[in-house]
Scaffold this motif. Sequence first.
Motif, PDB file in Angstrom:
ATOM      1  N   PRO A 425      27.546  38.972 -24.263  1.00  0.00           N
ATOM      2  CA  PRO A 425      27.792  39.674 -25.534  1.00  0.00           C
ATOM      3  C   PRO A 425      29.042  40.553 -25.564  1.00  0.00           C
ATOM      4  CG  PRO A 425      26.053  40.769 -24.295  1.00  0.00           C
ATOM      5  CD  PRO A 425      26.455  39.577 -23.487  1.00  0.00           C
ATOM      6  N   HIS A 426      29.653  40.827 -24.401  1.00  0.00           N
ATOM      7  CA  HIS A 426      30.841  41.679 -24.413  1.00  0.00           C
ATOM      8  C   HIS A 426      32.100  40.839 -24.239  1.00  0.00           C
ATOM      9  CE1 HIS A 426      27.806  44.787 -23.588  1.00  0.00           C
ATOM     10  NE2 HIS A 426      28.681  45.625 -24.126  1.00  0.00           N
ATOM     11  N   GLN A 427      33.229  41.468 -24.577  1.00  0.00           N
ATOM     12  CA  GLN A 427      34.506  40.792 -24.356  1.00  0.00           C
ATOM     13  C   GLN A 427      35.259  41.501 -23.249  1.00  0.00           C
ATOM     14  OE1 GLN A 427      36.046  40.794 -28.497  1.00  0.00           O
ATOM     15  NE2 GLN A 427      36.383  38.619 -28.133  1.00  0.00           N
ATOM     16  N   LEU A 428      35.941  40.711 -22.429  1.00  0.00           N
ATOM     17  CA  LEU A 428      36.716  41.288 -21.324  1.00  0.00           C
ATOM     18  C   LEU A 428      38.198  41.058 -21.563  1.00  0.00           C
ATOM     19  CD1 LEU A 428      36.848  42.479 -18.371  1.00  0.00           C
ATOM     20  CD2 LEU A 428      36.969  40.106 -17.616  1.00  0.00           C
ATOM     21  N   THR A 429      38.980  42.086 -21.269  1.00  0.00           N
ATOM     22  CA  THR A 429      40.429  41.905 -21.214  1.00  0.00           C
ATOM     23  C   THR A 429      40.901  42.489 -19.884  1.00  0.00           C
ATOM     24  OG1 THR A 429      42.488  42.100 -22.469  1.00  0.00           O
ATOM     25  CG2 THR A 429      41.059  44.032 -22.466  1.00  0.00           C
ATOM     26  N   THR A 430      42.076  42.048 -19.427  1.00  0.00           N
ATOM     27  CA  THR A 430      42.533  42.466 -18.096  1.00  0.00           C
ATOM     28  C   THR A 430      43.944  43.043 -18.188  1.00  0.00           C
ATOM     29  OG1 THR A 430      43.531  40.334 -17.600  1.00  0.00           O
ATOM     30  CG2 THR A 430      41.218  40.615 -16.996  1.00  0.00           C
ATOM     31  N   GLY A 431      44.363  43.708 -17.134  1.00  0.00           N
ATOM     32  CA  GLY A 431      45.722  44.250 -17.132  1.00  0.00           C
ATOM     33  C   GLY A 431      46.020  45.023 -15.871  1.00  0.00           C
ATOM     34  N   ARG A 432      47.092  45.814 -15.945  1.00  0.00           N
ATOM     35  CA  ARG A 432      47.585  46.521 -14.772  1.00  0.00           C
ATOM     36  C   ARG A 432      47.333  48.015 -14.841  1.00  0.00           C
ATOM     37  NH1 ARG A 432      53.693  44.593 -13.381  1.00  0.00           N
ATOM     38  NH2 ARG A 432      53.232  42.428 -12.917  1.00  0.00           N
ATOM     39  N   HIS A 461      33.369  51.469 -23.300  1.00  0.00           N
ATOM     40  CA  HIS A 461      33.208  52.492 -24.328  1.00  0.00           C
ATOM     41  C   HIS A 461      31.884  53.223 -24.082  1.00  0.00           C
ATOM     42  CE1 HIS A 461      32.726  54.398 -28.243  1.00  0.00           C
ATOM     43  NE2 HIS A 461      34.033  54.238 -28.377  1.00  0.00           N
ATOM     44  N   PRO A 462      31.879  54.570 -24.215  1.00  0.00           N
ATOM     45  CA  PRO A 462      30.648  55.323 -23.927  1.00  0.00           C
ATOM     46  C   PRO A 462      29.424  54.805 -24.687  1.00  0.00           C
ATOM     47  CG  PRO A 462      32.491  56.820 -24.256  1.00  0.00           C
ATOM     48  CD  PRO A 462      32.994  55.443 -24.549  1.00  0.00           C
ATOM     49  N   GLU A 463      29.643  54.337 -25.906  1.00  0.00           N
ATOM     50  CA  GLU A 463      28.473  53.843 -26.652  1.00  0.00           C
ATOM     51  C   GLU A 463      27.936  52.540 -26.071  1.00  0.00           C
ATOM     52  OE1 GLU A 463      28.741  53.853 -30.915  1.00  0.00           O
ATOM     53  OE2 GLU A 463      29.831  55.780 -30.876  1.00  0.00           O
ATOM     54  N   ASP A 464      28.850  51.688 -25.595  1.00  0.00           N
ATOM     55  CA  ASP A 464      28.396  50.458 -24.930  1.00  0.00           C
ATOM     56  C   ASP A 464      27.625  50.810 -23.657  1.00  0.00           C
ATOM     57  OD1 ASP A 464      29.525  48.762 -26.799  1.00  0.00           O
ATOM     58  OD2 ASP A 464      31.436  48.622 -25.735  1.00  0.00           O
ATOM     59  N   ALA A 465      28.161  51.786 -22.936  1.00  0.00           N
ATOM     60  CA  ALA A 465      27.496  52.192 -21.691  1.00  0.00           C
ATOM     61  C   ALA A 465      26.106  52.734 -21.989  1.00  0.00           C
ATOM     62  CB  ALA A 465      28.339  53.250 -20.977  1.00  0.00           C
ATOM     63  N   LYS A 466      26.010  53.488 -23.057  1.00  0.00           N
ATOM     64  CA  LYS A 466      24.731  54.076 -23.418  1.00  0.00           C
ATOM     65  C   LYS A 466      23.710  52.977 -23.719  1.00  0.00           C
ATOM     66  CE  LYS A 466      22.986  57.686 -26.425  1.00  0.00           C
ATOM     67  NZ  LYS A 466      23.200  58.335 -27.713  1.00  0.00           N
ATOM     68  N   SER A 467      24.130  51.982 -24.495  1.00  0.00           N
ATOM     69  CA  SER A 467      23.154  50.942 -24.828  1.00  0.00           C
ATOM     70  C   SER A 467      22.813  50.085 -23.606  1.00  0.00           C
ATOM     71  CB  SER A 467      23.628  50.103 -26.018  1.00  0.00           C
ATOM     72  OG  SER A 467      24.886  49.563 -25.731  1.00  0.00           O
ATOM     73  N   LEU A 468      23.714  50.042 -22.622  1.00  0.00           N
ATOM     74  CA  LEU A 468      23.396  49.332 -21.378  1.00  0.00           C
ATOM     75  C   LEU A 468      22.608  50.215 -20.412  1.00  0.00           C
ATOM     76  CD1 LEU A 468      26.921  47.772 -20.812  1.00  0.00           C
ATOM     77  CD2 LEU A 468      24.829  46.428 -21.050  1.00  0.00           C
ATOM     78  N   LYS A 496      38.192  49.798 -27.390  1.00  0.00           N
ATOM     79  CA  LYS A 496      37.451  49.322 -28.560  1.00  0.00           C
ATOM     80  C   LYS A 496      36.008  49.021 -28.170  1.00  0.00           C
ATOM     81  CE  LYS A 496      38.238  45.956 -32.243  1.00  0.00           C
ATOM     82  NZ  LYS A 496      38.509  46.836 -33.376  1.00  0.00           N
ATOM     83  N   LYS A 497      35.088  49.363 -29.041  1.00  0.00           N
ATOM     84  CA  LYS A 497      33.671  49.095 -28.740  1.00  0.00           C
ATOM     85  C   LYS A 497      33.447  47.597 -28.570  1.00  0.00           C
ATOM     86  CE  LYS A 497      31.899  52.088 -31.698  1.00  0.00           C
ATOM     87  NZ  LYS A 497      31.032  52.458 -32.824  1.00  0.00           N
ATOM     88  N   GLY A 498      32.643  47.228 -27.601  1.00  0.00           N
ATOM     89  CA  GLY A 498      32.365  45.814 -27.366  1.00  0.00           C
ATOM     90  C   GLY A 498      33.364  45.164 -26.424  1.00  0.00           C
ATOM     91  N   VAL A 499      34.441  45.893 -26.123  1.00  0.00           N
ATOM     92  CA  VAL A 499      35.486  45.347 -25.253  1.00  0.00           C
ATOM     93  C   VAL A 499      35.463  46.105 -23.931  1.00  0.00           C
ATOM     94  CG1 VAL A 499      37.978  45.061 -24.958  1.00  0.00           C
ATOM     95  CG2 VAL A 499      36.939  44.666 -27.198  1.00  0.00           C
ATOM     96  N   ALA A 500      35.643  45.384 -22.836  1.00  0.00           N
ATOM     97  CA  ALA A 500      35.741  46.020 -21.519  1.00  0.00           C
ATOM     98  C   ALA A 500      37.068  45.618 -20.889  1.00  0.00           C
ATOM     99  CB  ALA A 500      34.589  45.567 -20.642  1.00  0.00           C
ATOM    100  N   PHE A 501      37.532  46.469 -19.983  1.00  0.00           N
ATOM    101  CA  PHE A 501      38.817  46.208 -19.326  1.00  0.00           C
ATOM    102  C   PHE A 501      38.646  46.311 -17.818  1.00  0.00           C
ATOM    103  CE2 PHE A 501      42.426  48.265 -17.162  1.00  0.00           C
ATOM    104  CZ  PHE A 501      43.453  47.351 -17.389  1.00  0.00           C
ATOM    105  N   ILE A 502      39.195  45.352 -17.073  1.00  0.00           N
ATOM    106  CA  ILE A 502      39.212  45.437 -15.603  1.00  0.00           C
ATOM    107  C   ILE A 502      40.643  45.196 -15.129  1.00  0.00           C
ATOM    108  CG2 ILE A 502      38.304  44.501 -13.425  1.00  0.00           C
ATOM    109  CD1 ILE A 502      35.850  43.541 -14.907  1.00  0.00           C
TER     110      ILE A 502
END
Lengths: 544, 135, 140, 271
Positions: A425-432, A461-468, A496-502
């Motif tokens: 259900p989440h989206q991932l984006t990557t970078g430096r 996003h803190p709200e995503d973390a909360k629901s997880l 952005k909510k729903g988006v995660a970054f690694i």
Amino acid sequence: MAGLAAAFGSGAMTNSVPEFEDADCILITGSNTTSSHPLIASRIMTAKAKGAKIIVIDPRRTHMAALADIHVKQNLGSDVAWINGLMHIILKEGWHNQSFIDERTEGFEELKKVIENYTPEKVEEITGIPKETLREIAEIYAKSEKSSIVYCMGITQHITGTDNVKSLANLAMLTGQIGRPSTGVNPLRGQNNVQGSTDMAAIPNKYPGYQDVTSDEVREKFEKAWGGPLSPNVGLTVVEMINAIEEGKLKGLYILGENPMISDPDSTHVEKALDDIEFLVVQDIFLTETARKADVVLPGSSFAEKDGTYTGTDRRLQKIRKAIEPLGDAKEDWEILCLVGKAMGSKGFDFASPSEVFDELAELTPIYHGIDYDRIEHEIIHWPCRDKDDPGSPYLHKDGFARGKGLFTAIEYKPPAELPDDEYPHQLTTGRLPFHYHTGTMTRVSPSLTHEVNEAFIELHPEDAKSLGVRNGEKVRVSSRRGSIEVKVMLTPGIKKGVAFIPFHFVEAAANRLTNAAALDPIAKIPEYKVCAIKIEKLDGREA
Amino acid sequence: MEYQTVRTTCTYCGTGCGVLLEVLDGEVIGTLPQKDHPINEGKLCIKGWNAHEFIYADGRLTKPLIRKGDKLEEASWDEALQYVAKRFLELKEKYGPDSLGCFSSAKCTNEENYLLQKIFRAVIGTNNVDHCARL
Amino acid sequence: MAETEKGFEPKIIAFCCNWCSYAGADLAGSMRLKYPANVLPIRVMCSGRISPHFILKAFQRGADGVLVTGCHYGDCHYIKGNYITKRRVTIMKDLLKFVGIDPRRLRADWIAASEGDKFAKVATEFTEEIRALGPSPLRG
Amino acid sequence: MENLKKNIKDMLESGEIAGFLGLIEEEGHPIPFLFTKDSLDKLDALTVPDIRYPMTDILLKIVRKYPEDTIGVMVRGCDDRALIELAKNQKILSDLIRPIGVACTKEMAEYCRCSQPYPREIHYGEKVEGVKDRSDLEKVESMDLSDRLDYWMGQFSKCIKCYGCRNICSMCFCDQCTLEDDTLILTGQAPPEIPIFHLIRAFHMAGRCIDCGLCEEACPAHIPLRSLYRKVREDMADYLGYVTGMDETERDPLEFLGSDGYEVPTKIDET
């Protein structure tokens, strides 16, 4: 690269770095400039201090976004839509540059038809960018005297990467924001010599200087210079070669100074290919994850141990100079390559120094033709530089585009290859990160840098973390259809909510075990690193 | 007692900042920003300031290695080079030039990139030449 | 200055030296002298041990005021710690002011082991002063 | 210039100094270089340019490896002040350093807003008077507290945490740096935690800073760092009568009480 080349006839950064300082508007998208190109960010900060408007369009509140006048977070992979939306508004309001369009471009009518449909309302729905903000951006970009576009991998690492770039080119041409100082469309090159390695034809379809391998005339020139027959067929890209190994078609591979085990998407797939290949040679300075798979490892030298040239992101030729001898029995890389060429029985590798290699390549490469070691000792030269009297070209496309007329391409928005669903259900984006470089082989051995950060994390996003039900610092499992890693959570209100970054520097939690290698831009063959669907699972609640 | 600074280009990104490597008695001990460089004008980022730190890192390769079974073992240059040439030419003979390819490097110099693609295009006879810069 | 905000309870860090001021705070307790619960005493061996870093970190993490206390001049158990402290606090206050943080948020005072009442008085006064100043602008 | 070269050559040849740290011009670019008696030919390229490298910082790296040798070094007014502070802090022994002094031109002095653009002893150049300019401080002082904080937080928020201000600083000679103490400042963030990152450094500069301005020149984010340090420098003079870079025998009053002074500063501004 391919996108800009199609529009303008050249895929390189159109303007030079110092020019940013004098821009009136800088639109930055898909570039975490302060992290990946800090000294370009420095110029942008100067521009802002001088009054330029800085606009950042990025799903994360990057450092540059926080410093900008306007920052909006678009939905991942919705770039074509917001760019079309900007053009829609510009055209409606009459902020376009008609004489530039008439005199310098072609394909405008087709473009017009397509962008007609991209109303601010529709664009807001696709991209999540409020229509009022879109209008504000359109006005600033179009009406500023000198507007410059800056982009990086956040634009290109999508299945629509080429489309995204062509769209940015459309925007610049529509408003005449190109072909003058401090304007243009400027891809920032991530690695030190991306520009040069591409110029030098480390690409499957060109000879040095972007000369087609399929052109008989060009091929004859190189056959004559190199003294033998050459293949008329376009070769395979990195990702295609990996696939060809799996298919049993590619038997031998030579890898110079790269670590595809970490940098390529879908590392699991790459690992299998490198295990399966019949003969693998790796030339590197460290025993990287990739080198461990090799049949032969040749010890090369760091930038401090050899002479040569890099071509900077703005087509600027610069020397690197030998400060010390290669360590132990290691050799300078150019020398190793000459020895390999000679060992294969070829006569074309009898060079006494990198300067002699440069003379040969400049002879065969029209855009480098006027450059030599002596000149770059004293001058700053940006290619194209066609003869000894040519001062070079800080900015391109002054009186005409490299291809003649600039080509508008009408492009429709296409969603990313992998969208979130119930399972992922989440989206991932990557970078430096600002503290590390690429796969970390150089920076993770540097104490000053590892002191800052030495492990991977996932920004949520803190709200995503909360629901997880997960807290800051807690370790979670992150999985995609391709693989799974464990990383600690870093709460980040700016994402952005729903988006995660690694960040992708960390081999033990390689973001590219998750990314979607199968989804390639059809033209540039760049994998969609910047969007995939993931799920995030709570582990036992332990702090990492 | 020997100290000199060597003008060169930072290796950490495409910006191309000018740096001075400080060499004391043959050892690189520091990095300084080049004050009169047109791009960075005497400034650097954290990576640039520490560009010398990886040079002597543990794990730097100093000898050619050849796989013997599961292990990579040290070998002489002559042995390694002959082996590389022999195996590539054998594979070319057996499966054709397009069965071979190379990943060149956006981290290496223009000269090195030129030489590697020349090996594959002119000696092997394939255009299977690419680099990892799109990645 | 700003009016007292409704419901604002200042957070105050009080660094106290082991020999005088902390003993003074202790005495205030055993004498049942009331001082505001807003003040959190932290014991250090000598006011000279109160690194300027501690003061800055307290502000960085949201303290509205920082109270630095030590022995009276001449009474320092390490002879001169409090003199150095006074100098440092003086420079620090000016630096804070220069960057826009009200220097009244940092106060140094000297309290003997026998001065439980003075500790209570200083703590109360300082709390009220900070209450009047409102929350620290560095509070996140 | 020829005298200067001869002077250095004589000192090297006679063995009075083991090395001379100066600058050479290479393809039009001035770069630091250590002349020894094995590299006398390089003296042809000796230059006194109008850009500055952190000479005493480099000197310290050489002294650490060769603590018993006598070394010459080209110094401007700022470098000379740094030498005094380094000696005070026992990082160098003045007896083992031979400063060759260069007076800055009027243009350089103005560019640097330097109050003392000449060293104790001048071997090259003409002495010009210092520049008295505290307009940078006045600019901040003209703002009210809330505007000041906005101004500085805006400046600090540009910081990319390159540590360039520290790295280039002649006075940052500590083995361990507080800026990297992860109990004080979170690591891995850019911008770093503000304002603590910059205020810790600013406070450290009290009693240290010799007002050379190299920090500001090195800052990619163009933060007016020097104003902060000039402010604490000014305070040290006002409150404690202490000015860095003047006298090797003085001691930093924030570290040392002094033998005859238990005095309490009286001029304390309470607002």
